[in-house]
Design a protein around this motif. Structure first.
Motif, PDB file in Angstrom:
ATOM      1  N   TRP A  40       0.814  -1.211   0.000  1.00 56.10           N
ATOM      2  CA  TRP A  40       0.000   0.000   0.000  1.00 56.10           C
ATOM      3  C   TRP A  40       0.852   1.267   0.000  1.00 56.10           C
ATOM      4  CZ3 TRP A  40      -0.479   4.225   3.084  1.00 56.10           C
ATOM      5  CH2 TRP A  40      -1.498   5.106   2.717  1.00 56.10           C
ATOM      6  N   PRO A  41       1.899   1.379   0.846  1.00 56.56           N
ATOM      7  CA  PRO A  41       2.710   2.606   0.811  1.00 56.56           C
ATOM      8  C   PRO A  41       3.384   2.833  -0.552  1.00 56.56           C
ATOM      9  CG  PRO A  41       3.172   1.379   2.816  1.00 56.56           C
ATOM     10  CD  PRO A  41       2.318   0.504   1.944  1.00 56.56           C
ATOM     11  N   GLU A  42       3.801   1.762  -1.212  1.00 58.60           N
ATOM     12  CA  GLU A  42       4.408   1.898  -2.536  1.00 58.60           C
ATOM     13  C   GLU A  42       3.387   2.379  -3.566  1.00 58.60           C
ATOM     14  OE1 GLU A  42       7.801  -1.594  -2.060  1.00 58.60           O
ATOM     15  OE2 GLU A  42       5.800  -2.119  -2.794  1.00 58.60           O
ATOM     16  N   ARG A  43       2.168   1.815  -3.530  1.00 61.35           N
ATOM     17  CA  ARG A  43       1.112   2.254  -4.451  1.00 61.35           C
ATOM     18  C   ARG A  43       0.753   3.711  -4.197  1.00 61.35           C
ATOM     19  NH1 ARG A  43      -0.959  -2.913  -3.179  1.00 61.35           N
ATOM     20  NH2 ARG A  43      -2.561  -1.990  -1.855  1.00 61.35           N
ATOM     21  N   GLU A  44       0.709   4.104  -2.933  1.00 63.11           N
ATOM     22  CA  GLU A  44       0.395   5.491  -2.578  1.00 63.11           C
ATOM     23  C   GLU A  44       1.484   6.432  -3.086  1.00 63.11           C
ATOM     24  OE1 GLU A  44      -1.818   8.641  -0.965  1.00 63.11           O
ATOM     25  OE2 GLU A  44      -2.357   6.602  -1.550  1.00 63.11           O
ATOM     26  N   LEU A  45       2.733   6.035  -2.979  1.00 57.69           N
ATOM     27  CA  LEU A  45       3.836   6.848  -3.495  1.00 57.69           C
ATOM     28  C   LEU A  45       3.710   7.016  -5.009  1.00 57.69           C
ATOM     29  CD1 LEU A  45       6.531   8.341  -3.186  1.00 57.69           C
ATOM     30  CD2 LEU A  45       7.660   6.107  -3.376  1.00 57.69           C
ATOM     31  N   VAL A  46       3.397   5.939  -5.713  1.00 56.76           N
ATOM     32  CA  VAL A  46       3.212   6.013  -7.163  1.00 56.76           C
ATOM     33  C   VAL A  46       2.076   6.973  -7.498  1.00 56.76           C
ATOM     34  CG1 VAL A  46       2.492   4.694  -9.199  1.00 56.76           C
ATOM     35  CG2 VAL A  46       4.195   3.749  -7.647  1.00 56.76           C
ATOM     36  N   ARG A  47       0.968   6.878  -6.759  1.00 61.42           N
ATOM     37  CA  ARG A  47      -0.173   7.763  -6.993  1.00 61.42           C
ATOM     38  C   ARG A  47       0.218   9.219  -6.777  1.00 61.42           C
ATOM     39  NH1 ARG A  47      -3.456  10.773  -4.471  1.00 61.42           N
ATOM     40  NH2 ARG A  47      -2.678  10.200  -2.417  1.00 61.42           N
ATOM     41  N   GLN A  48       0.933   9.490  -5.683  1.00 61.42           N
ATOM     42  CA  GLN A  48       1.335  10.859  -5.379  1.00 61.42           C
ATOM     43  C   GLN A  48       2.296  11.414  -6.425  1.00 61.42           C
ATOM     44  OE1 GLN A  48       2.767  11.002  -1.343  1.00 61.42           O
ATOM     45  NE2 GLN A  48       0.812  10.359  -0.494  1.00 61.42           N
ATOM     46  N   LEU A  49       3.234  10.579  -6.870  1.00 59.20           N
ATOM     47  CA  LEU A  49       4.157  11.024  -7.921  1.00 59.20           C
ATOM     48  C   LEU A  49       3.408  11.330  -9.217  1.00 59.20           C
ATOM     49  CD1 LEU A  49       7.140   8.564  -7.379  1.00 59.20           C
ATOM     50  CD2 LEU A  49       7.168  11.049  -7.083  1.00 59.20           C
ATOM     51  N   GLY A  50       2.480  10.459  -9.582  1.00 62.11           N
ATOM     52  CA  GLY A  50       1.693  10.688 -10.787  1.00 62.11           C
ATOM     53  C   GLY A  50       0.903  11.979 -10.715  1.00 62.11           C
ATOM     54  N   GLU A  51       0.278  12.241  -9.563  1.00 65.75           N
ATOM     55  CA  GLU A  51      -0.490  13.469  -9.409  1.00 65.75           C
ATOM     56  C   GLU A  51       0.406  14.701  -9.427  1.00 65.75           C
ATOM     57  OE1 GLU A  51      -3.061  13.210  -6.022  1.00 65.75           O
ATOM     58  OE2 GLU A  51      -4.391  11.769  -7.020  1.00 65.75           O
ATOM     59  N   LYS A  52       1.576  14.589  -8.840  1.00 67.00           N
ATOM     60  CA  LYS A  52       2.500  15.727  -8.838  1.00 67.00           C
ATOM     61  C   LYS A  52       2.969  16.052 -10.256  1.00 67.00           C
ATOM     62  CE  LYS A  52       6.795  17.433  -6.883  1.00 67.00           C
ATOM     63  NZ  LYS A  52       7.861  17.202  -5.909  1.00 67.00           N
ATOM     64  N   LEU A  53       3.283  15.014 -11.021  1.00 67.14           N
ATOM     65  CA  LEU A  53       3.825  15.225 -12.364  1.00 67.14           C
ATOM     66  C   LEU A  53       2.754  15.498 -13.417  1.00 67.14           C
ATOM     67  CD1 LEU A  53       6.536  12.426 -12.350  1.00 67.14           C
ATOM     68  CD2 LEU A  53       6.900  14.884 -12.089  1.00 67.14           C
ATOM     69  N   TYR A  54       1.580  14.852 -13.291  1.00 70.81           N
ATOM     70  CA  TYR A  54       0.598  14.877 -14.375  1.00 70.81           C
ATOM     71  C   TYR A  54      -0.797  15.320 -13.952  1.00 70.81           C
ATOM     72  CZ  TYR A  54       4.342  12.118 -16.358  1.00 70.81           C
ATOM     73  OH  TYR A  54       5.559  11.684 -16.784  1.00 70.81           O
ATOM     74  N   GLY A  55      -1.017  15.612 -12.688  1.00 67.61           N
ATOM     75  CA  GLY A  55      -2.345  15.996 -12.211  1.00 67.61           C
ATOM     76  C   GLY A  55      -3.145  14.773 -11.804  1.00 67.61           C
ATOM     77  N   THR A  56      -4.322  15.020 -11.255  1.00 68.64           N
ATOM     78  CA  THR A  56      -5.151  13.913 -10.782  1.00 68.64           C
ATOM     79  C   THR A  56      -5.683  13.108 -11.957  1.00 68.64           C
ATOM     80  OG1 THR A  56      -7.093  15.326 -10.709  1.00 68.64           O
ATOM     81  CG2 THR A  56      -5.843  15.105  -8.678  1.00 68.64           C
ATOM     82  N   ARG A  57      -5.853  11.832 -11.742  1.00 69.67           N
ATOM     83  CA  ARG A  57      -6.367  10.963 -12.800  1.00 69.67           C
ATOM     84  C   ARG A  57      -7.876  10.855 -12.673  1.00 69.67           C
ATOM     85  NH1 ARG A  57      -5.312   4.775 -11.222  1.00 69.67           N
ATOM     86  NH2 ARG A  57      -5.786   4.940  -9.028  1.00 69.67           N
ATOM     87  N   ASN A  58      -8.528  10.614 -13.783  1.00 70.89           N
ATOM     88  CA  ASN A  58      -9.976  10.483 -13.811  1.00 70.89           C
ATOM     89  C   ASN A  58     -10.313   9.014 -13.620  1.00 70.89           C
ATOM     90  OD1 ASN A  58     -12.676  10.622 -14.206  1.00 70.89           O
ATOM     91  ND2 ASN A  58     -12.576  11.503 -16.255  1.00 70.89           N
ATOM     92  N   ILE A  59     -10.604   8.619 -12.381  1.00 68.97           N
ATOM     93  CA  ILE A  59     -10.871   7.211 -12.096  1.00 68.97           C
ATOM     94  C   ILE A  59     -12.317   6.826 -12.359  1.00 68.97           C
ATOM     95  CG2 ILE A  59      -8.980   6.945 -10.470  1.00 68.97           C
ATOM     96  CD1 ILE A  59     -10.978   7.342  -8.204  1.00 68.97           C
ATOM     97  N   SER A  60     -13.155   7.813 -12.722  1.00 64.70           N
ATOM     98  CA  SER A  60     -14.560   7.495 -12.982  1.00 64.70           C
ATOM     99  C   SER A  60     -14.747   6.919 -14.379  1.00 64.70           C
ATOM    100  CB  SER A  60     -15.426   8.744 -12.815  1.00 64.70           C
ATOM    101  OG  SER A  60     -15.075   9.714 -13.769  1.00 64.70           O
ATOM    102  N   GLU A  61     -13.751   7.090 -15.269  1.00 68.25           N
ATOM    103  CA  GLU A  61     -13.861   6.534 -16.618  1.00 68.25           C
ATOM    104  C   GLU A  61     -13.719   5.027 -16.583  1.00 68.25           C
ATOM    105  OE1 GLU A  61     -11.122   8.175 -19.352  1.00 68.25           O
ATOM    106  OE2 GLU A  61     -11.910  10.197 -19.183  1.00 68.25           O
ATOM    107  N   ASP A  62     -14.466   4.346 -17.431  1.00 69.86           N
ATOM    108  CA  ASP A  62     -14.359   2.898 -17.549  1.00 69.86           C
ATOM    109  C   ASP A  62     -13.147   2.604 -18.428  1.00 69.86           C
ATOM    110  OD1 ASP A  62     -16.388   0.287 -19.064  1.00 69.86           O
ATOM    111  OD2 ASP A  62     -14.725   0.185 -17.655  1.00 69.86           O
ATOM    112  N   ARG A  63     -12.152   1.926 -17.876  1.00 73.71           N
ATOM    113  CA  ARG A  63     -10.920   1.643 -18.626  1.00 73.71           C
ATOM    114  C   ARG A  63     -11.120   0.530 -19.651  1.00 73.71           C
ATOM    115  NH1 ARG A  63      -6.435   1.544 -13.880  1.00 73.71           N
ATOM    116  NH2 ARG A  63      -6.941   3.569 -13.018  1.00 73.71           N
ATOM    117  N   ASN A  64     -12.152  -0.254 -19.526  1.00 72.77           N
ATOM    118  CA  ASN A  64     -12.349  -1.378 -20.428  1.00 72.77           C
ATOM    119  C   ASN A  64     -13.165  -1.017 -21.668  1.00 72.77           C
ATOM    120  OD1 ASN A  64     -10.987  -3.055 -18.666  1.00 72.77           O
ATOM    121  ND2 ASN A  64     -12.827  -3.505 -17.498  1.00 72.77           N
ATOM    122  N   GLY A  65     -13.588   0.189 -21.812  1.00 75.53           N
ATOM    123  CA  GLY A  65     -14.408   0.500 -22.955  1.00 75.53           C
ATOM    124  C   GLY A  65     -14.384   1.874 -23.406  1.00 75.53           C
TER     125      GLY A  65
END
Length: 65
Positions: A40-65
């Motif tokens: 969990w701490p590693e996943r959280e670090l990845v999430r924080q780095l992604g948000e810092k570099l690229y902004g928040t991700r849109n998790i409401s979109e369906d990735r499968n379609g």
């Protein structure tokens, strides 16, 4: 189409193979914040780095379609 142009045939490498080669050959790291191989701490670090570099991700979109 029943034939592929020269050099376009064969098998496609797996996404993990592409990620591994990117890391070894070009020092590019591709990590999903949902990768269950990480703690969990590693996943959280990845999430924080992604948000810092690229902004928040849109998790409401369906990735499968």
């Amino acid at each position: 189409m029943r034939w592929a142009p020269r050099g376009c045939g064969g098998t496609r490498p797996s996404p993990e193979h592409v990620k591994r080669n990117g890391w070894h050959d070009q020092n590019i790291l591709v990590v999903s914040p949902d990768d269950q191989r990480l703690t969990w701490p590693e996943r959280e670090l990845v999430r924080q780095l992604g948000e810092k570099l690229y902004g928040t991700r849109n998790i409401s979109e369906d990735r499968n379609g």
